[in-house]
Design a protein around this motif. Structure first.
Motif: not given
Length: 432
Positions: A19-25, A31-34
């Motif tokens: 959810a945070l990755a989507q919001g930052l994007h 954004v890169t999420l691992v």
């Protein structure tokens, strides 16, 4: 900004970072999420379907179902909070540490800012070594020292006793867990860490508490680096899929059912025995039930007018159509039930889950949590009857749902991150 995120754990530890990755994007950041999932490789299916870079590392950490059940049984049987946490770290985190640290190094090399799970020392160490700012995200508030709340598992006897309890808790935490970070720090040529809470888990720059302010008002003695955002979640399905047609038909065919889910904790239980407990309790309480289990309907069970089995379902779409939710007291599921406006029954497996159960009880939307090791058909059935028949619980749940509807944890988190780390914010700091 270029921002790297890294998380580890169960679905409840990964969904908030999605959810945070989507919001930052959506806010214009690269954004890169691992992710490293303890019990599943389900997130590999999301690669290429999300608008940011997604990397899945060392997932599942424990691929053997029997091993998961053994460790799950050991965690549930352990009553000491510190030893319980140590079991989790030693058996579910350290086997993936080397792979996660390599991913942490890549994130720090490629991004201006990194954001990591509270219990994930690899990213904080790589960030310190490479000189990258690092944000910590905690999914519960029970580990933040305060005179206004005791450590997990300790009664609240007031400010003086809470301070003493936290002094002892810090000593225990440093004794039991600092070695995990210090061993990796030594390998990387770094000196030993300071206090494990303040310098290993929390970020002195910014630690986000992804908890509803309805549940967690900031304590007056928390340092400024702790900021309550509200839950990090998305209404979109995250690896759960859509509502199956068969479940849709069951939901529409009668009175609102109870939803029975132990989330990732089901992987650490004997599935057939646990499903038997839940089914027998639902029958004793005379309620229709949706039962979520990894295999859907285990051997010996079948869908009927009273029972419907699923392997997964999007909680945001299903919970509001239920009369109550029985769950393990995970942060995400607890707040999902609150947002749905339905009472809860908490079957707690760990001290943190018991904390969530007590919070729901305090808010009037659940009875006292039931410890998993003490759960019986009669106890669970009585709790289901209370949750589905109490007008007071239902009204409290609906009132809280309205309050949570106005919270946007992702937007708050993005705003706090940008206010602290954006180039514009850095220019203001430099000018001052």
């Amino acid at each position: 900004m270029k921002i790297g995120l890294q998380t580890w754990g169960s679905h409840g530890d990964i969904r908030p970072f999605v959810a945070l990755a989507q919001g930052l994007h959506a806010a214009g950041h690269e954004v890169t999420l691992v992710v490293t999932c303890v019990d599943s490789d389900r997130y590999a299916a999301l690669q290429g379907t999300v608008p940011y870079a997604l990397e899945v590392v060392a997932s599942p950490v424990v691929p053997d179902r029997a091993a998961l059940e053994r460790w799950g049984a050991a965690i549930v049987a352990e009553r000491n909070v510190s030893r319980q946490t140590r079991l989790v770290i030693e058996q579910l985190l350290l086997p993936a540490e080397a792979a996660m640290y390599r991913a942490s190094e890549r994130l720090c090399a490629d991004n201006e800012l990194v954001i990591g799970h509270y219990i994930l020392h690899t990213l904080a160490i790589a960030a310190e070594k490479q000189g990258r700012p690092c944000v910590s995200v905690a999914l519960a508030h029970g580990a933040v020292p305060s005179a206004f709340q005791p450590p997990l598992g300790v009664p609240n006897w007031g400010a003086f006793c809470n301070r003493l309890a936290w002094r002892l808790a810090r000593w225990v935490l440093n004794r039991d867990f600092k070695w995990v970070a210090d061993r990796l720090r030594a390998q990387q040529g770094l000196p030993p860490a300071g206090d494990v809470v303040d310098t290993v888990w929390a970020s002195p720059a910014l630690t986000l508490l992804a908890v509803s302010p309805t549940l967690c008002e900031p304590r007056p003695d928390w340092p400024a680096n702790y900021q309550v955002t509200g839950p990090l979640d998305t209404p979109d399905s995250v690896a759960e899929g859509a509502v199956p047609e068969s479940l849709e038909a069951f939901l529409s065919a009668g009175a609102p059912p109870v939803y029975l889910t132990l989330g990732s904790m089901m992987s650490g239980n004997d599935e057939a025995r646990t499903v038997t407990l839940l089914v027998d309790a639902a029958r004793a309480a005379d309620v229709r039930a949706v039962v979520q289990a990894p295999s859907g309907a285990p051997a010996g069970f079948a869908n009927s007018e009273q029972l419907h089995f699923v392997s997964a379902a999007p909680h945001a779409q299903v919970f509001p159509r239920c009369g109550a939710v029985l769950h393990h007291g995970g942060a995400g599921t607890s707040q999902a039930a609150l947002r749905a406006g339905v009472p809860s029954v908490v079957l707690a497996h760990t001290a943190e889950q018991e904390l969530w159960g007590r919070e729901l009880q305090r808010l009037g939307v659940a009875a006292a949590p039931i410890a998993r090791r003490r759960a019986t058909v009669d106890r669970v059935a009585e709790a289901l009857r209370q949750a589905t028949r109490s007008d007071a619980m239902r009204q409290a749940a609906q009132a809280l749902s309205a309050r949570l509807a106005g919270e946007d944890g992702v937007a708050t988190a993005v705003r706090l991150i940008e206010a602290r780390f954006s180039p514009q914010a850095q220019q203001v700091v430099a000018a001052a």
